[in-house]
Scaffold this active site. Sequence first.
Site, PDB file in Angstrom:
ATOM      1  N   GLU A   5      65.342  45.326  51.890  1.00  0.00           N
ATOM      2  CA  GLU A   5      66.000  44.899  53.452  1.00  0.00           C
ATOM      3  C   GLU A   5      66.037  43.308  53.356  1.00  0.00           C
ATOM      4  OE1 GLU A   5      67.450  46.398  55.514  1.00  0.00           O
ATOM      5  OE2 GLU A   5      66.054  48.285  55.482  1.00  0.00           O
ATOM      6  N   HIS A  25      66.152  55.361  61.672  1.00  0.00           N
ATOM      7  CA  HIS A  25      65.802  54.297  61.194  1.00  0.00           C
ATOM      8  C   HIS A  25      64.283  53.900  61.762  1.00  0.00           C
ATOM      9  CE1 HIS A  25      66.746  51.330  57.632  1.00  0.00           C
ATOM     10  NE2 HIS A  25      64.921  51.430  57.749  1.00  0.00           N
ATOM     11  N   HIS A  63      58.507  51.834  61.075  1.00  0.00           N
ATOM     12  CA  HIS A  63      59.179  53.104  61.346  1.00  0.00           C
ATOM     13  C   HIS A  63      58.225  53.867  62.559  1.00  0.00           C
ATOM     14  CE1 HIS A  63      60.873  53.344  57.051  1.00  0.00           C
ATOM     15  NE2 HIS A  63      61.673  52.611  57.469  1.00  0.00           N
TER      16      HIS A  63
HETATM   17  O1  2HA Z   1      61.716  49.220  52.516  1.00  0.00           O
HETATM   18  O2  2HA Z   1      62.055  51.011  54.798  1.00  0.00           O
HETATM   19  O3  2HA Z   1      64.751  50.031  55.396  1.00  0.00           O
HETATM   20  C1  2HA Z   1      62.053  50.030  52.877  1.00  0.00           C
HETATM   21  C2  2HA Z   1      62.616  50.463  54.211  1.00  0.00           C
HETATM   22  C3  2HA Z   1      64.133  49.795  54.149  1.00  0.00           C
HETATM   23 ZN    ZN Z   2      63.274  50.931  56.838  1.00  0.00          ZN
END
Ligand code: 2HA
Ligand code: ZN
Length: 272
Positions: free
Chosen positions: A123, A219, A148
């Site tokens: 990212e 996501h 997340h």
């Molecule tokens: O780095 O969360 O979005 C792993 C992730 C990608």
């Molecule tokens: Zn991620």
Amino acid sequence: MERAMSREDLGEDVLRELDKVSEVAAHLWERGWAERNGGNISVDLTAIADRLPTTPDAVTVTMKDLPREAGGRTLFVTGAGERLRDLRPPMRAGGIVRFDDAANGYRVLWSAGGPSGFRATSELPSHLRIHLDLSSRNGEHRAVVHCHPTDLLALSHHPRFGIDEELLTRTLWAMLPEVRVFVPSGIAIAPYALPGSSVLAELTVEGLRKADVVLWSKHGAVAMGGDVREAFDLIDVAEKGAAILLRCLSAGYDPVGLSDDQLRELERKFDL
Ligand code: 2HA
Ligand code: ZN
């Protein structure tokens, strides 16, 4: 050949930031917001790490389409495929990288496992674009956290809350006073885009211009702060609102929510 830098060579200011990264990474793991290699963190160290030498034999990792302003920037970043739970000292999972002046890529200045073999998070395009956007606007924000968070992520799948950022923001503000006060600019929603893509980076920068947290649909979430703790707090408070909302919905009732008058009273008291 110069020896690779050790942790002690990084200097107090940098080490202080790295300690905060370890602390926040532990929170992310404990919360279950950073499964496997999920989540990533970056800190713009350009202002405090400009004296760190570039290891002469470090190879340049080339990156396409880097904005020119990336040249010369120094960032702490988590590593591609690394686990955030491995960011406890001695920090196997992170490294410090510097973009070359022509912005063709970066070289690794330091990573706990040595500079060779370290690759920045997938990212990085989003993190870098956010840092560049921030430094062109003000100098206060230096850290970016992506993770997340379970309940926010679940809400991004909701047929109404997941596509209407104003509705989502107003509803979460009404779940408890903290959200109104500590996530004052609310939550923006970035429609789903491929992880690590420049499309996602662009959507994220746009979102963070108007909101405190950007929810990456289906996501995760991203926030920025003066340091990683501030960025974490924004996601943590927004996530609390999401958890309350989902708890009420799963119990089978729509939450009453703070009234407009109660929200206005908070806005007056906290000058929002
Ligand atoms: O780095 O969360 O979005 C792993 C992730 C990608
Ligand atoms: Zn991620």
